[in-house]
Design a protein around this motif. Sequence first.
Motif, PDB file in Angstrom:
ATOM      1  N   ASN A  49       0.831  -1.218   0.000  1.00  0.00           N
ATOM      2  CA  ASN A  49       0.000   0.000   0.000  1.00  0.00           C
ATOM      3  C   ASN A  49       0.862   1.263   0.000  1.00  0.00           C
ATOM      4  OD1 ASN A  49      -1.811  -2.059   0.359  1.00  0.00           O
ATOM      5  ND2 ASN A  49      -2.749  -1.266   2.219  1.00  0.00           N
ATOM      6  N   ARG A  64       4.599   2.068   2.932  1.00  0.00           N
ATOM      7  CA  ARG A  64       4.089   1.526   4.186  1.00  0.00           C
ATOM      8  C   ARG A  64       4.904   0.288   4.529  1.00  0.00           C
ATOM      9  NH1 ARG A  64      -1.871  -0.680   6.150  1.00  0.00           N
ATOM     10  NH2 ARG A  64      -1.043  -1.764   7.973  1.00  0.00           N
ATOM     11  N   TYR A 108      -0.007   4.900   7.962  1.00  0.00           N
ATOM     12  CA  TYR A 108      -0.075   3.859   6.938  1.00  0.00           C
ATOM     13  C   TYR A 108      -0.773   4.344   5.671  1.00  0.00           C
ATOM     14  CZ  TYR A 108      -4.734   2.552   9.006  1.00  0.00           C
ATOM     15  OH  TYR A 108      -6.008   2.525   9.486  1.00  0.00           O
ATOM     16  N   ASP A 109      -0.659   3.530   4.624  1.00  0.00           N
ATOM     17  CA  ASP A 109      -1.309   3.741   3.329  1.00  0.00           C
ATOM     18  C   ASP A 109      -1.054   5.144   2.755  1.00  0.00           C
ATOM     19  OD1 ASP A 109      -2.188   1.234   3.950  1.00  0.00           O
ATOM     20  OD2 ASP A 109      -4.318   1.689   3.974  1.00  0.00           O
ATOM     21  N   ARG A 155      -9.963   7.643   6.620  1.00  0.00           N
ATOM     22  CA  ARG A 155      -8.868   6.934   5.946  1.00  0.00           C
ATOM     23  C   ARG A 155      -8.909   7.270   4.450  1.00  0.00           C
ATOM     24  NH1 ARG A 155     -10.921   2.698   9.470  1.00  0.00           N
ATOM     25  NH2 ARG A 155      -9.321   1.966  10.898  1.00  0.00           N
ATOM     26  N   TYR A 243     -10.589  -7.404  -1.060  1.00  0.00           N
ATOM     27  CA  TYR A 243     -10.317  -6.077  -1.630  1.00  0.00           C
ATOM     28  C   TYR A 243      -9.945  -6.193  -3.107  1.00  0.00           C
ATOM     29  CZ  TYR A 243      -9.996  -3.705   2.952  1.00  0.00           C
ATOM     30  OH  TYR A 243     -10.257  -3.151   4.174  1.00  0.00           O
ATOM     31  N   VAL A 279      -2.800 -10.414   5.460  1.00  0.00           N
ATOM     32  CA  VAL A 279      -4.256 -10.269   5.303  1.00  0.00           C
ATOM     33  C   VAL A 279      -4.609 -10.840   3.923  1.00  0.00           C
ATOM     34  CG1 VAL A 279      -6.228  -8.701   5.280  1.00  0.00           C
ATOM     35  CG2 VAL A 279      -4.270  -8.211   6.759  1.00  0.00           C
ATOM     36  N   VAL A 282      -6.217  -9.290  -0.692  1.00  0.00           N
ATOM     37  CA  VAL A 282      -6.237  -7.828  -0.774  1.00  0.00           C
ATOM     38  C   VAL A 282      -5.427  -7.367  -1.983  1.00  0.00           C
ATOM     39  CG1 VAL A 282      -5.707  -5.639   0.363  1.00  0.00           C
ATOM     40  CG2 VAL A 282      -6.391  -7.604   1.751  1.00  0.00           C
ATOM     41  N   PHE A 284      -4.760  -3.518  -3.346  1.00  0.00           N
ATOM     42  CA  PHE A 284      -5.035  -2.198  -2.778  1.00  0.00           C
ATOM     43  C   PHE A 284      -4.148  -1.161  -3.466  1.00  0.00           C
ATOM     44  CE2 PHE A 284      -5.146   1.100   0.440  1.00  0.00           C
ATOM     45  CZ  PHE A 284      -6.327   0.910   1.149  1.00  0.00           C
ATOM     46  N   ASP A 305      -1.626  -7.289   2.044  1.00  0.00           N
ATOM     47  CA  ASP A 305      -0.998  -6.533   3.138  1.00  0.00           C
ATOM     48  C   ASP A 305       0.411  -7.050   3.443  1.00  0.00           C
ATOM     49  OD1 ASP A 305      -3.407  -5.197   3.233  1.00  0.00           O
ATOM     50  OD2 ASP A 305      -3.670  -5.387   5.403  1.00  0.00           O
TER      51      ASP A 305
HETATM   52  C1  BMA Z   1      -7.605  -1.328   5.620  1.00  0.00           C
HETATM   53  C2  BMA Z   1      -6.212  -0.715   5.746  1.00  0.00           C
HETATM   54  C3  BMA Z   1      -5.393  -1.150   4.573  1.00  0.00           C
HETATM   55  C4  BMA Z   1      -5.403  -2.635   4.410  1.00  0.00           C
HETATM   56  C5  BMA Z   1      -6.821  -3.180   4.422  1.00  0.00           C
HETATM   57  C6  BMA Z   1      -6.866  -4.671   4.392  1.00  0.00           C
HETATM   58  O1  BMA Z   1      -8.382  -0.969   6.715  1.00  0.00           O
HETATM   59  O2  BMA Z   1      -5.599  -1.153   6.937  1.00  0.00           O
HETATM   60  O3  BMA Z   1      -4.082  -0.772   4.815  1.00  0.00           O
HETATM   61  O4  BMA Z   1      -4.805  -3.010   3.178  1.00  0.00           O
HETATM   62  O5  BMA Z   1      -7.488  -2.722   5.555  1.00  0.00           O
HETATM   63  O6  BMA Z   1      -6.290  -5.202   5.557  1.00  0.00           O
END
Ligand code: BMA
Length: 326
Positions: A49, A64, A108-109, A155, A243, A279, A282, A284, A305
């Motif tokens: 991310n 990140r 983050y992100d 966010r 995601y 995770v 995903v 992203f 992630d």
């Molecule tokens: C979101 C963030 C992202 C992450 C996503 C999946 O809330 O924390 O950074 O990629 O969740 O865990």
Amino acid sequence: MSQIKVIGDALPNLPWEDKPEGSQEVVWRYSHNPIIPRNPFVGANSTFNSAAVPFNGKFAGVFRCDSTAREMQIHVGFSDDGINWQITPERIQFINPDPEVTRWEYGYDPRVVWIEDRYYVTWCNGYHGPTIGVAWTKDFREFHQLENAFLIFNRNGVLFPRRINGKYMMLSRPSDNGHTPFGDIFISQSPDMIHWGCHRHVMGRSDGWQSTKIGAGPIPIETSEGWLMFYHGVLTSCNGFVYSFGAALLDLEEPWKVIHRSKKFLIAPWEQYECVGDVPNVTFPCAALTDAPSGRIAIYYGCADTVTGLCFTTAEAVVDHLKAGN
Ligand code: BMA
């Protein structure tokens, strides 16, 4: 095919790989993904991310990196080709005379954008809960932190690359203090990068892959047809969130007006490195590089992630795909 013009600079050294022979994909993955492993330096647990921009004829970025203590932090990186990255093992230390502004919980992100005369960084910044941190840099060495854009909880703060009708514009996704089972994209406006207001709803969750929540991804790309915005969408499966990402076209003058949006995802977690990691499932996107004359786009996206991937498309391919009702 329509004649879509991308408004922006040439970037002849954009990282790029042609679409595989016979592929029907609108967005295709780099054949050597992932480009950044989970631990590019000792002490990193995962690198994902993240955001890259052209810098001095090469590339720089803000990454990140969650640490092996599982602290969420953001780090500077440099690259000659946009693919092989050297990431600084120490997190960014932001500068501001007021220690309340630089008080660090987590970050983050990140997203990075050039506006007027400097690069701005936005990220999810911990301040008694997640909100949107803002900073600027000219050299990727000193980062000057500004006030948080919003109150908690928020966010996915994503700036537009220029003022629109005299105002800076930022997309964001109001949320909660947890893993947020909801979420629409809003836009806010500012005369000075400090005070944000005139909030407008841009778009909400929809069906299928985007049925739980959505959030803006890379900095929107200006085209003759509108702002091309890639965004992530989340669905809730029996195993948790999934995601994926798609795209939307926003009005050039009033970017809270949606002209087209994806019905089908452009990328979803299909590859092993997108499905397996800290995770699972995903993809992203947080950054896109564009070569304006050719309309080529390289998208950086976090995978599970854990690691960072790259994929490619063109503005024309995406806009034609959206216009055709996909
Ligand atoms: C979101 C963030 C992202 C992450 C996503 C999946 O809330 O924390 O950074 O990629 O969740 O865990």
